[in-house]
Design an enzyme around this catalytic site. Structure first.
Site, PDB file in Angstrom:
ATOM      1  N   GLY A  18       0.769  -1.232   0.000  1.00  0.00           N
ATOM      2  CA  GLY A  18       0.000   0.000   0.000  1.00  0.00           C
ATOM      3  C   GLY A  18       0.803   1.287   0.000  1.00  0.00           C
ATOM      4  N   GLY A  20       2.864   2.203  -2.423  1.00  0.00           N
ATOM      5  CA  GLY A  20       3.019   2.702  -3.788  1.00  0.00           C
ATOM      6  C   GLY A  20       4.301   2.295  -4.470  1.00  0.00           C
ATOM      7  CE  LYS A  21       6.363  -3.942  -2.803  1.00  0.00           C
ATOM      8  NZ  LYS A  21       5.186  -3.852  -1.938  1.00  0.00           N
ATOM      9  CB  THR A  22       3.399  -1.336  -8.142  1.00  0.00           C
ATOM     10  OG1 THR A  22       3.580  -2.597  -7.492  1.00  0.00           O
ATOM     11  CG2 THR A  22       3.104  -1.571  -9.615  1.00  0.00           C
ATOM     12  CB  SER A  23       2.840   4.032  -8.199  1.00  0.00           C
ATOM     13  OG  SER A  23       1.538   3.516  -8.101  1.00  0.00           O
ATOM     14  CG  ASP A  45       3.036  -8.325  -5.328  1.00  0.00           C
ATOM     15  OD1 ASP A  45       2.532  -9.355  -4.826  1.00  0.00           O
ATOM     16  OD2 ASP A  45       2.747  -7.180  -4.973  1.00  0.00           O
ATOM     17  CB  THR A 504      -2.001  -2.167  -2.468  1.00  0.00           C
ATOM     18  OG1 THR A 504      -1.428  -1.793  -3.725  1.00  0.00           O
ATOM     19  CG2 THR A 504      -1.167  -3.286  -1.855  1.00  0.00           C
TER      20      THR A 504
END
Length: 593
Positions: A18, A20-23, A45, A504
């Site tokens: 949650g 925001g690492k993917t962003s 992931d 997330t």
């Protein structure tokens, strides 16, 4: 993003769910590709939303992203790898061992540790074998390996012999037993991670105490294992536009307070601050805007009226039904950072205020519960803590005494390492829960940080195996023997899944629900925390966030949950008896006074 001033070839992004690492990983990939570099973006992931963010269907091979000519992306599937590996390990024993023993083996290979190793197995090919990614100038990994994974992979190679003797039910060395052939590749991967000239570890956090503590713990753990080239990204830092909006001012102040109290070691790292995005990061155009404010969208929002979802019931509306049986167990479950401790404490206080005897117990650090309660008490509310360190030490000593007595020094060293794993703590704490759950027969017991569905199944299979081997159950304590029937009895145990109205946390909660149902536990209700919808907001960024959360409120109420309740975002952190009571008294929940 300052780590892109002189970017290394490999960039690893890590952080709790949650944040925001993917962003941030996707925005980094797009920025490098826009600069003319050929980039490969990889997610390991299991719940990856890389396809959704990039707007392209991905598989386990590099796929071109049409809107960015030099960007390629792929989704590795550690769950598939773990399932294939599990069958390779268990298959040869079918028809030879009793069904209970096979069930126990299968469950041991179904845990988070198996998935950790399977994920590392997937991307070690890309990291440890230079020829696999030779055509790319940068390789970006969304989701880095944990310190626990790296510790396991650097152990001596006596796994097969150890596994032949390991009958303890611990689950973390299982994945390693059949992977000796790839050990050299793993060693190369670990070496590459520690090479500061080739690899940067990007720790992603939010301006929240729990996220910053988690980033600090990860930083220390990985630095001790040689991964020292680290950079901190604090994502989603809010700056109020309308200073007359008390909610916006409070949110800004809360972030500033968290940053001021940042752990010292984390504060010493090079840092990038990313402003809060009012909308989700979906699509290439939005990724290019990460870290900026879309002034046109803000202008539009100023003229919009809020579109609150007032139809969803407040947490207060659950309390009547929760107290109806007069006793029983209430479990607050959910991923880290969603407010489980607060929800558990609020429910316990609300039930105690109605005159019932309530016991509130937690496995979280004592400071969390003490902060929530503000050290205030009600005469019929008792509070305790199950100390994971104490319970794990007790359980580990028991296992070492029984399973370790015939092992050589190397075998004992491997067993001791395995017992330092998260799986061991999970089981040890779960056994301690048995006594707390048993006391729900004559009072209310509210448990914060409850066991996962996998833990339930692991205990179930271990008990089945124990019965198969001993042919007698008289050795088992009554509380342990009756634990699973009690957890699976909806009249005795009610599970509250706690989440936030964001992508997330909602998708992680849905995964948790599937896990519970696999263990034959049906959640009673979902509780969505920190909801903006009922609030009279005027700040344009806050109003955009309010509008954006609608899709997740609908997803939970219409798709995921049998029953749902919300807790509005609070001006003051809900602590102490008065603050906690506010969460279960809807008339006060949205007050700006």
């Amino acid at each position: 993003m300052k780590f892109l001033d002189h970017p290394t070839r490999n960039l690893f992004f890590t952080g709790k769910g949650g944040v925001g690492k993917t962003s941030v990983a996707c925005a980094t990939a797009v920025k490098l590709a826009d600069a003319g570099k050929k980039v490969l973006l990889v997610s390991t992931d299991p719940a990856s939303n890389l396809d959704e963010v990039l707007g392209v269907t991905l598989g386990n091979h590099p796929t071109a992203v049409p809107e960015v000519s030099t960007l390629f992306a792929m989704n590795l599937d550690p769950e598939k790898s773990a399932a294939e590996y599990r069958e390779r390990m268990v298959g040869p024993y079918r028809g030879l061992l009793p069904e209970a023993a096979l069930k126990s083996m299968e469950e041991q290979f179904s845990g988070s540790c198996t998935l950790e190793i399977a994920a590392f197995d997937e991307f070690s090919r890309l990291l440890g074998d230079p020829s696999a990614t030779a055509e790319f100038e940068h390789v970006i990994f969304d989701t880095a390996p944990t310190g626990h994974t790296l510790r396991l992979l650097t152990l001596p190679s006596a796994w097969d012999g150890f596994m032949e003797q390991n009958t303890t039910g611990t689950s973390c060395l299982g994945p390693l037993a059949g992977l000796q052939a790839q050990q050299k590749l793993y060693q190369e991967s670990v070496k590459a991670l520690g090479d500061s000239s080739a690899t940067t570890l990007v720790l992603v956090a939010r301006a929240e105490p729990s996220a910053l503590r988690e980033a600090d713990r990860t930083s220390v753990e990985l630095a001790e294992l040689g991964v020292k080239n680290q950079h901190l990204v604090v994502n989603g830092v809010f700056q109020a536009i309308d200073s007359s909006d008390p909610y916006a001012v409070a949110l800004q102040q809360r972030g500033a307070t968290a940053l001021d109290a940042m752990p010292e070691g984390l504060n010493a790292l090079p840092q990038t601050i990313v402003p809060l995005s009012p909308n989700g990061m979906l699509g290439i155009d939005s990724l290019r805007l990460l870290g900026t404010i879309d002034s046109a969208a803000v202008t539009d929002a100023i003229g919009e009226g809020a579109d609150p979802t007032n139809e969803l019931p407040m947490l207060s509306e659950l309390i009547d039904d929760l107290v109806a049986p007069g006793h029983g167990v209430i479990l607050a479950m959910g991923k880290g950072g969603v407010g489980k401790t607060t929800v558990a404490a609020a429910v316990a206080v609300a039930i105690a205020e109605r005159g019932y005897d309530v016991h509130l117990s937690t496995t979280d650090p004592a400071a969390h519960l003490a902060a929530a309660m503000n050290d205030e008490r009600l005469p019929n509310l008792s509070v305790s803590r199950i100390d994971p360190e104490v319970e794990t030490a007790k359980y580990s000593a028991e296992v070492l005494g029984k399973a370790g007595k015939d092992l050589d020094e190397q075998g004992k060293a491997l067993l001791e390492e395995d017992l330092r794993s998260p799986c061991t703590e999970e089981i040890a704490v779960f056994r301690a829960f048995a006594d707390a759950v048993a006391s729900g027969a004559n009072q209310f017991v509210v448990l914060d940080t409850a066991p996962t569905g996998h833990t339930v199944l692991l205990l179930d299979s271990a008990l089945a195996y124990h019965r198969e081997v001993t042919r007698q159950t008289s050795e088992m304590p009554e509380a342990v023997e009756n634990l699973l029937p009690r957890l699976r009895d909806p009249d005795f145990t009610r599970v509250l899944i706690v989440t936030l109205p964001e992508s997330t946390p909602v998708h992680e909660a849905a995964s948790l629900q599937r896990d519970l149902r696999r263990a034959e536990i049906e959640p009673y209700a979902w509780v969505i925390n920190q909801v903006l919808s009922p609030l009279p907001l005027t700040d344009p960024l806050m109003k955009q966030r309010q509008s954006h959360e609608q899709q997740y409120l609908r997803e939970v109420s219409e798709v995921q949950a049998n029953r749902v309740a919300i807790i509005p975002w609070q001006l003051e952190p809900p602590t102490g008896l008065q603050g906690l009571s506010r969460l279960t008294h809807s008339a006060q929940s949205t007050s700006a006074s």
